[in-house]
Structures are given as C-alpha cells and as structure tokens.
Write a protein that holds these residues in place. Structure first.
Motif, short mmCIF file in Angstrom:
data_model
loop_
_atom_site.label_atom_id
_atom_site.label_comp_id
_atom_site.label_asym_id
_atom_site.label_seq_id
_atom_site.Cartn_x
_atom_site.Cartn_y
_atom_site.Cartn_z
N HIS A 213 0.82 -1.21 0.00
CA HIS A 213 0.00 0.00 0.00
C HIS A 213 0.86 1.27 0.00
O HIS A 213 0.53 2.24 -0.69
CB HIS A 213 -0.97 0.00 1.18
N GLU B 177 3.85 1.48 -1.25
CA GLU B 177 4.41 1.56 -2.59
C GLU B 177 3.38 2.11 -3.57
O GLU B 177 3.71 2.92 -4.46
CB GLU B 177 4.91 0.18 -3.04
N ARG B 178 2.12 1.72 -3.41
CA ARG B 178 1.06 2.24 -4.26
C ARG B 178 0.87 3.75 -4.02
O ARG B 178 0.67 4.51 -4.97
CB ARG B 178 -0.25 1.48 -4.03
N GLU C 18 3.44 5.57 -5.95
CA GLU C 18 3.07 5.61 -7.37
C GLU C 18 1.96 6.65 -7.61
O GLU C 18 2.01 7.42 -8.57
CB GLU C 18 2.60 4.22 -7.80
N GLU D 177 -8.13 7.41 -5.06
CA GLU D 177 -7.41 6.16 -4.79
C GLU D 177 -6.47 6.31 -3.59
O GLU D 177 -6.30 5.38 -2.81
CB GLU D 177 -6.64 5.67 -6.02
N THR E 96 -6.56 3.95 -0.35
CA THR E 96 -5.32 3.29 0.08
C THR E 96 -5.00 3.66 1.53
O THR E 96 -4.59 2.79 2.32
CB THR E 96 -4.16 3.65 -0.86
#
Length: 135
Positions: free
Chosen positions: A31, A33-34, A37, A60, A64
């Motif tokens: 999460h 890492e997301r 991004e 998003e 997250t």
C-alpha cells in the motif's frame, strides 16, 4: 490457566501470529508503494493540468490510506499479542516489530525483520516523493 489459553500460547500459535504479522507488514508495504506511485501520478496530473486525473489519484489515495489504517491497526494488535508471548520484546514498556523479531528464537524473527525493513524503506520512499511534490 485454561485449556484454551494453553492452546493459544503454543509455539505453533506463536508461529501463526508471526505469519499473520508478516502478511500484514507485506500488505502495508504494498500500500505504501502504491501511495508512492499515486503521488507520482498526481504530480504528473497537476503538471499537465488534468483535473480528472488529479481527482482519480486523490480518490485512490484516500482508499489506500483507509486500507493502511486497517492494516496498521491489525499490525498493532498482532504486535501486542506477540509481545505478551515474548516479554523480552518489550523495551521501555513498548514492543515494536523489530524488538519482537529480535526476541524470537532462531530464524523465526528473520521474516519479520525483512518485512519491517521493506516497510520502512517504502515509507521513506513515499516521504521523499511527497517532499518532491510539496516543493
């Protein structure tokens, strides 16, 4: 001590808790890492003045962050359960994943140490990315 309590303090039960904690740490890492991004996507959307993309990234990010909050609660609960089983894990009255991992016998704590290090790295990468966005 009840039979149920004895059953829950077996080495196998402790190993199950360690495995569940390792999975929680892995989920947290994914999460974070997301989020990194998404911060990059959001920065690009701002740069290109793409309002729809900014909104999508923001939505998003919020989802997250909710998932992170749930996993972090689980991580804390699991760490507390493990600290109760491994009293040496409590340093200064507080147990961290690192102190728990260091207190576990043999190779049991290696996976925890590795996952905790990956999580710290993912959090640090996100912090750096967010500082780039702010400047």
């Amino acid at each position: 001590m009840t039979a149920m309590h004895r059953k829950n303090t077996t080495p196998a039960a402790t190993a199950d808790l360690v495995g569940t904690l390792e999975r929680a740490l892995g989920g947290l890492t994914a999460h974070y890492e997301r989020l990194t991004e998404l911060a990059r996507l959001q920065r690009e959307a701002v740069r290109t003045a793409d309002a729809a993309a900014v909104q999508a990234a923001t939505r998003e990010q919020q989802q997250t962050l909710r998932a992170i909050a749930e996993l972090d609660q689980q991580r804390g609960d699991l760490a507390a359960q493990l600290a109760a089983r491994v009293p040496a894990a409590r340093v200064g009255g507080t147990a961290t994943v690192s102190t728990i991992a260091a207190s576990l016998p043999g190779r049991t704590g290696e996976g925890l140490r590795e996952r905790a290090a990956r999580l710290r790295g993912a959090v640090e990468t996100l912090r750096r990315e967010q500082s780039v966005v702010r400047t």
